[in-house]
Design an enzyme around this catalytic site. Structure first.
Site, short mmCIF file in Angstrom:
data_model
loop_
_atom_site.label_atom_id
_atom_site.label_comp_id
_atom_site.label_asym_id
_atom_site.label_seq_id
_atom_site.Cartn_x
_atom_site.Cartn_y
_atom_site.Cartn_z
N GLU A 306 -3.28 -4.73 13.62
CA GLU A 306 -1.95 -4.10 13.98
C GLU A 306 -2.03 -3.46 15.42
O GLU A 306 -1.58 -2.35 15.40
CB GLU A 306 -1.46 -3.33 13.00
CG GLU A 306 -1.45 -4.11 11.57
CD GLU A 306 -0.58 -3.49 10.50
OE1 GLU A 306 -0.76 -2.17 10.34
OE2 GLU A 306 -0.07 -3.96 9.80
N ASP A 380 -1.30 -6.46 1.39
CA ASP A 380 -1.05 -5.19 1.85
C ASP A 380 -0.28 -4.28 0.69
O ASP A 380 1.00 -4.14 0.75
CB ASP A 380 -0.26 -5.11 3.08
CG ASP A 380 -0.09 -3.87 3.97
OD1 ASP A 380 -0.81 -2.95 3.18
OD2 ASP A 380 0.48 -3.98 5.10
N GLU A 408 4.48 3.16 -0.66
CA GLU A 408 5.15 2.40 0.62
C GLU A 408 6.02 1.09 0.30
O GLU A 408 7.23 0.68 0.51
CB GLU A 408 4.27 2.01 1.72
CG GLU A 408 4.64 1.12 2.81
CD GLU A 408 3.60 0.78 3.73
OE1 GLU A 408 2.36 1.22 3.59
OE2 GLU A 408 3.84 -0.07 4.69
C1 BDP Z 1 0.48 -1.14 6.26
C2 BDP Z 1 1.44 -0.02 6.67
C3 BDP Z 1 1.01 0.67 8.17
C4 BDP Z 1 -0.71 1.01 8.13
C5 BDP Z 1 -1.52 -0.36 7.76
C6 BDP Z 1 -2.86 -0.06 7.47
O1 BDP Z 1 2.91 -0.61 6.78
O2 BDP Z 1 1.83 1.52 8.55
O3 BDP Z 1 -1.01 1.35 9.34
O4 BDP Z 1 -0.98 -0.72 6.34
O5 BDP Z 1 -3.28 0.08 6.38
O6 BDP Z 1 0.79 -1.25 4.96
O7 BDP Z 1 -3.39 0.18 8.59
#
Ligand code: BDP
Length: 713
Positions: A306, A380, A408
């Site tokens: 990401e 996720d 989340e």
């Molecule tokens: C996702 C979240 C994000 C996190 C990412 C992670 O939306 O904010 O940075 O996971 O685990 O679920 O790195």
């Protein structure tokens, strides 16, 4: 008149339950409300004795003094003499008689953190002995003993041995240096960086106490989307002050390492992990950290995920990156937790498959002090995911479990969702690797003989007075600790002990609330993502449903990528005819999942594109079943509301009302999820919502038009 006042006073005394703001969590220590038991405990416990002034033992006996004095309603203090009813804390080096009493082999089995609690005769006196090999064990034993009283169990003839199943039991805080919390729904960060290192907030101590009480022994205190500034001298002093506050509670600090830090704060031209200057920079930086924090735990790293920098920016592998940091911390006994949560939009591959594709070939290439930290499922933290295919696929590498406590994708801090059933479902899953190992056996090291083992939970803690926003969020924090200590505990056992400590031991309350908690996760799956739907929430903030969303900058952030609804059916074909993600599992798992008829309904749309008219086990069509699930989810929230209403007289008005209000919002949001999803999917199925059900009160375009620019991120 006098009589009336007296009468009213007595009524008040009987019904009044003291005000509760939730700050004390499960460590409330109110006086035992069972007179017979209270009398027994008072006879059995008279004092505490502890022949050492180690900081951990001081923490242990202070907790016992506070806890026992509260629970027994009389002062229990520290004494040097041992009398009948003394709670005796000590290592065998302090108390030579322990060795004879307990035996070398029993003690050896305790390791570094295990403990024994035993009722023994010592110098003719009846005492309760809490012993261990190391001070930390005694601290955990003291909390265990307090839990026995809080849950009103017998403390006669105790003979308890308890050893943690997992070595690293961590919270991962996604806290930023500006005190916002990524995916935090319980206020700001509890780390008051501005006033550190000079000011030690009582919250830090209470946080550490709470963690120690459930066996959590580490905290990665900053966001995995890391900030290099954290590693500068000024900030390390702040971190060191926190480490000092946590140390008596056996909690180590870990830091998130930004991979490009050598460039950002070290002024180097590259962060290539094989570059000598870069390696030296990390070594020096690590030495500096250990000067400030001699027992620093190590690094947690999110790399090449990401948008985060990582070794792949320099055509190096994740192993190259992890090993560089591992070499830097190794001389100090530190470890590296390298996250496997990676996927790239440049790769056209099913996102499900990408972590496995990147990491599986690296098995055997990581240093001994590296753990690869794997999220419970392949996408996720969704309300339901199959277990991550890396579990069982990297026998030479310790795989650390990463769960998410902050909700989340599970209704933020508004929905009552007890996560133990989700966690246990994954732990109990059979990977079919090596003689049918469960995920639990892979993670706790028994399958492959790893001693470096770990489990982490992304924290749901914030500056809200009750720590977690939703009073029931506390249960999820509690669960992480208890499960990491003992992965054989059931969801029911954990709920039961949490309820008793957090609310009351009154049986009717315990039974009802336990039932509600155990049902809550499946209820949520039903109103959010039944039958294996996943990742259909609002874009970016992840609040509410948005299965129609299709405008994200990358395909695999769009709900439509995940549900693939069309006129034929719905679901992601991950069989050999589709993305073939199933090939990442052992053959026995593949066989079960690849066939629509044998694939558990809970995972159906995870692995199959299923025709709307397909008949599931009940004989109903997929569409009818989907309608039933969504409607039953909402009905069940109403059932929870109804059951909660009946709990009014058992607990304090404050928490009763908070939970009542939150359940009302949960009901509204469940209706929103149900209506929005069914109306949208109906545009593909072109079938009616069965007439027996209440009609959606808005149109699809109404739901599609909702926007939440300020929803927490
Ligand atoms: C996702 C979240 C994000 C996190 C990412 C992670 O939306 O904010 O940075 O996971 O685990 O679920 O790195």
């Amino acid at each position: 008149m006098k009589k009336l006042v007296l009468f009213l006073f007595v009524i008040l005394l009987c019904t009044h339950v003291s005000a509760e703001d939730g700050y004390r969590l499960w460590l409330r220590y109110n006086t035992i409300d069972n007179p017979a038991l209270l009398q027994q405990y008072r006879q059995q416990i008279t004092s505490i004795s502890c022949p050492s002034d180690d900081a951990r033992l001081i923490a242990a006996h202070q907790e016992l003094q506070t806890g026992l004095s509260g629970l027994l309603g009389k002062k229990i203090s520290l004494q040097t003499t041992v009398t009948n009813g003394t709670i005796l804390l000590g290592l065998r080096s302090h108390l030579p008689f322990i060795r004879k009493l307990v035996g070398d082999t029993a003690l050896a089995r305790l390791g570094e953190e295990g403990f024994i609690i035993r009722t023994v005769k010592h110098e003719g006196k009846n005492v309760t002995l809490i012993t261990a090999n190391k001070e930390a064990g005694i601290l955990y034993g003291a909390f265990h003993f307090l839990r026995l009283l809080q849950t009103q169990q017998s403390i006669q003839q105790l003979s308890i041995t308890s050893v943690p199943k997992i070595k690293l039991r961590l919270l991962n805080h996604w806290d930023n240096l500006n005190r916002t919390v990524e995916r935090g729904y319980a206020g700001g960060s509890i780390w008051d960086w501005q006033r550190l290192p000079g000011y030690i907030d009582q919250r830090y101590i209470d946080y550490a106490r709470a963690n120690a009480s459930i066996g959590i022994n580490g905290a990665a205190i900053t966001n995995v989307n890391a900030n290099a500034i954290l590693l500068t001298e000024e900030w390390l002093q702040k971190v060191a002050a926190l480490a000092n506050a946590f140390r008596p509670y056996n909690i180590k600090i870990y830091l998130t390492a930004r991979f490009s830090a050598p460039v950002e704060i070290g002024k180097l031209k590259t962060a290539d992990p094989l570059n000598e200057e870069v390696r030296k920079w990390w070594k020096d930086k690590t030495d500096e950290i250990y000067k400030h924090i001699p027992d620093f735990g190590g690094f947690l790293v999110k790399a090449n995920s990401e948008g985060q920098p990582g070794p792949q920016n320099y055509q190096r592998t994740h192993a190259d990156g992890a090993n560089m940091l591992a070499d830097a911390v190794a001389p100090h006994g530190g470890i590296v937790m390298w996250r496997a949560f990676v996927y790239s939009n440049e790769t056209p591959e099913d996102r499900f498959k990408q972590a496995y594709n990147d990491f599986k070939p690296l098995d055997g290439q990581f240093r001994k002090n590296v753990l690869v930290q794997v999220k419970n499922g392949p996408i996720d933290f969704q309300p339901r995911e199959p277990f991550h295919p890396l579990f069982g696929a990297m026998p030479q590498t310790p795989l650390m479990m990463e769960y998410q406590l902050t909700q989340e994708y599970l209704g933020f801090a508004t929905h009552l969702v007890y996560l133990a059933p989700l966690f246990k479902e994954v732990l109990d899953a059979d990977t079919h690797a090596k003689n049918n190992s469960t995920v639990a056996q892979i993670v706790d090291g028994t399958t492959d003989g790893h001693t470096l083992t770990g489990m982490a939970g992304v924290s749901n803690i914030g500056s809200d007075i009750n720590w977690t926003g939703h009073p029931f969020g506390q249960a999820n924090w509690y669960t992480l600790g208890r499960l990491a200590w003992d992965n054989t505990l059931t969801s029911a056992q954990i709920a039961n002990e949490w309820i008793r400590q957090t609310f009351t031991n009154k049986q009717a309350f315990v039974d009802t609330v336990q039932q509600l908690m155990l049902a809550s996760r499946e209820i949520q799956v039903n109103y959010m993502t039944p039958l294996g739907l996943h990742h259909i929430m609002g874009y970016s903030h992840h609040y509410g449903p948005a299965p129609w969303y299709n405008k994200a900058p990358r395909a695999d952030w769009n709900p439509v990528y995940f549900h693939k609804a069309d006129s034929i059916g719905i679901g992601f074909d991950r069989t050999a005819a589709g993305s073939n993600a199933l090939a990442q599992y052992q053959p026995a798992v593949q066989q079960q999942f690849e066939n629509m008829a044998t694939c558990p309904e809970t995972f159906l749309l995870w692995f199959h594109h299923v025709p709307w008219d397909y008949r599931v086990h009940s004989g109903k069509t997929l569409w009818e079943t989907m309608c039933d699930k969504y409607y039953s989810g909402v009905d069940s929230v109403r059932w929870m509301q109804h059951r909660w209403e009946g709990m009014k007289n058992y607990i304090d008005a404050e928490r009763f009302s908070q939970i009542k209000q939150l359940l009302a919002i949960q009901e509204q949001e469940a209706v929103w999820w149900r209506n929005a999803c069914l109306l949208y999917f109906q545009t593909f199925s072109r079938k009616p919502i069965p007439a027996k059900y209440e009609k959606p009160d808005h149109t699809l375009s109404y739901y599609e038009g909702l926007e939440f620019p300020y929803a927490p991120h």
